[in-house]
Scaffold this motif. Structure first.
Motif, PDB file in Angstrom:
ATOM      1  N   GLY A  88      -0.412 -73.743 -70.772  1.00 15.28           N
ATOM      2  CA  GLY A  88      -1.096 -75.026 -70.611  1.00 15.28           C
ATOM      3  C   GLY A  88      -1.869 -75.417 -71.857  1.00 15.28           C
ATOM      4  O   GLY A  88      -1.857 -76.578 -72.279  1.00 15.28           O
ATOM      5  N   LEU A  89      -2.521 -74.442 -72.473  1.00  9.55           N
ATOM      6  CA  LEU A  89      -3.241 -74.717 -73.719  1.00  9.55           C
ATOM      7  C   LEU A  89      -2.259 -75.071 -74.837  1.00  9.55           C
ATOM      8  O   LEU A  89      -2.523 -75.980 -75.634  1.00  9.55           O
ATOM      9  N   GLY A  90      -1.125 -74.383 -74.868  1.00  8.84           N
ATOM     10  CA  GLY A  90      -0.091 -74.723 -75.858  1.00  8.84           C
ATOM     11  C   GLY A  90       0.426 -76.134 -75.656  1.00  8.84           C
ATOM     12  O   GLY A  90       0.673 -76.864 -76.624  1.00  8.84           O
ATOM     13  N   PHE A  91       0.567 -76.543 -74.394  1.00 10.22           N
ATOM     14  CA  PHE A  91       0.991 -77.909 -74.100  1.00 10.22           C
ATOM     15  C   PHE A  91      -0.059 -78.909 -74.583  1.00 10.22           C
ATOM     16  O   PHE A  91       0.276 -79.941 -75.172  1.00 10.22           O
ATOM     17  N   ALA A  92      -1.334 -78.603 -74.349  1.00 10.13           N
ATOM     18  CA  ALA A  92      -2.413 -79.481 -74.822  1.00 10.13           C
ATOM     19  C   ALA A  92      -2.345 -79.629 -76.340  1.00 10.13           C
ATOM     20  O   ALA A  92      -2.504 -80.730 -76.875  1.00 10.13           O
ATOM     21  N   LYS A  93      -2.097 -78.541 -77.036  1.00 11.20           N
ATOM     22  CA  LYS A  93      -1.980 -78.590 -78.496  1.00 11.20           C
ATOM     23  C   LYS A  93      -0.819 -79.483 -78.915  1.00 11.20           C
ATOM     24  O   LYS A  93      -0.953 -80.293 -79.825  1.00 11.20           O
ATOM     25  N   LEU A 106      -9.262 -82.008 -70.426  1.00 14.47           N
ATOM     26  CA  LEU A 106      -8.994 -80.586 -70.218  1.00 14.47           C
ATOM     27  C   LEU A 106      -9.981 -80.099 -69.151  1.00 14.47           C
ATOM     28  O   LEU A 106     -11.089 -79.661 -69.456  1.00 14.47           O
ATOM     29  N   ASP A 107      -9.563 -80.248 -67.907  1.00 14.34           N
ATOM     30  CA  ASP A 107     -10.419 -79.966 -66.763  1.00 14.34           C
ATOM     31  C   ASP A 107     -10.551 -78.455 -66.561  1.00 14.34           C
ATOM     32  O   ASP A 107      -9.549 -77.762 -66.454  1.00 14.34           O
ATOM     33  N   GLU A 108     -11.778 -77.971 -66.539  1.00 13.18           N
ATOM     34  CA  GLU A 108     -12.141 -76.556 -66.416  1.00 13.18           C
ATOM     35  C   GLU A 108     -11.807 -75.745 -67.674  1.00 13.18           C
ATOM     36  O   GLU A 108     -11.741 -74.516 -67.634  1.00 13.18           O
ATOM     37  N   ALA A 109     -11.651 -76.402 -68.798  1.00 14.17           N
ATOM     38  CA  ALA A 109     -11.352 -75.699 -70.053  1.00 14.17           C
ATOM     39  C   ALA A 109     -12.502 -74.807 -70.498  1.00 14.17           C
ATOM     40  O   ALA A 109     -12.283 -73.791 -71.162  1.00 14.17           O
ATOM     41  N   LEU A 110     -13.724 -75.144 -70.132  1.00 14.55           N
ATOM     42  CA  LEU A 110     -14.861 -74.317 -70.535  1.00 14.55           C
ATOM     43  C   LEU A 110     -14.797 -72.939 -69.883  1.00 14.55           C
ATOM     44  O   LEU A 110     -15.285 -71.959 -70.442  1.00 14.55           O
ATOM     45  N   GLU A 111     -14.161 -72.856 -68.731  1.00 14.53           N
ATOM     46  CA  GLU A 111     -14.001 -71.563 -68.063  1.00 14.53           C
ATOM     47  C   GLU A 111     -13.043 -70.661 -68.849  1.00 14.53           C
ATOM     48  O   GLU A 111     -13.160 -69.441 -68.805  1.00 14.53           O
TER      49      GLU A 111
END
Length: 172
Positions: A88-93, A106-111
């Motif tokens: 999911g992070l790779g997709f965001a990138k 990026l919902d709940e990315a701080l977790e």
């Protein structure tokens, strides 16, 4: 900063994701392309089906495999879920690198940062890659103060008073 705008909604109070989704709706109403990527919420989330109604104006992505929240998984399931989260992070990138949208939530990315799944440098590299004029919103319970120098705005959501409790004197 490179002309992008990054906003964090954090804290123990309710409404962080709702505020981010509200910003997403406002951006979509203004004709902007919006992506929402949710992390660590589990697939069994009642809000998911409602949010799907906002497509195609707001594109929603989740990379969870399990119905349960991350904290409820066994250690083996958490290891497997980490792979999905990293995807999911790779997709965001990829979304940021290709300028596919004007607002990415990026919902709940701080977790992800707090749990050690993602390193600080990975998020700040994502910030640096943001195209001119684009926006990013990150949410999560944890304050992640180490990110604050890299963002434009931080909104802390707290619950100081709940119905049925005695109201604190300074609020009277």
């Amino acid at each position: 900063m490179n002309g992008s705008y990054i906003h964090i909604y954090c804290g123990r109070g309710s409404g962080k994701s709702s505020a981010a989704i509200g910003n997403a709706i406002r951006a979509a109403c203004a004709g902007k392309s919006v992506y929402v990527i949710q992390f660590m919420k589990g697939k069994a989330n009642q809000e998911l089906e409602y949010l799907r109604r906002l497509e195609p104006e707001i594109k929603l992505f989740r990379f969870d495999k399990y119905d349960k929240c991350y904290e409820e998984l066994t250690p083996e399931e958490q290891d497997e879920e980490r792979i999905h989260i990293r995807n999911g992070l790779g997709f965001a990138k990829k979304v940021v690198d290709t300028s596919e949208c004007e607002l990415i939530v990026l919902d709940e990315a701080l977790e992800l940062l707090d749990s050690g799944i993602v390193e600080l440098e990975e998020l700040t590299a994502l910030f640096d890659a943001m195209p001119e004029g684009s926006q990013m919103i990150l949410t999560g319970t944890h304050r992640c103060r180490q990110l604050w120098p890299y963002v434009d705005e931080v909104t802390e959501v707290t619950t100081d008073y709940k119905a049925g409790e005695e109201q604190p004197e300074e609020q009277l």
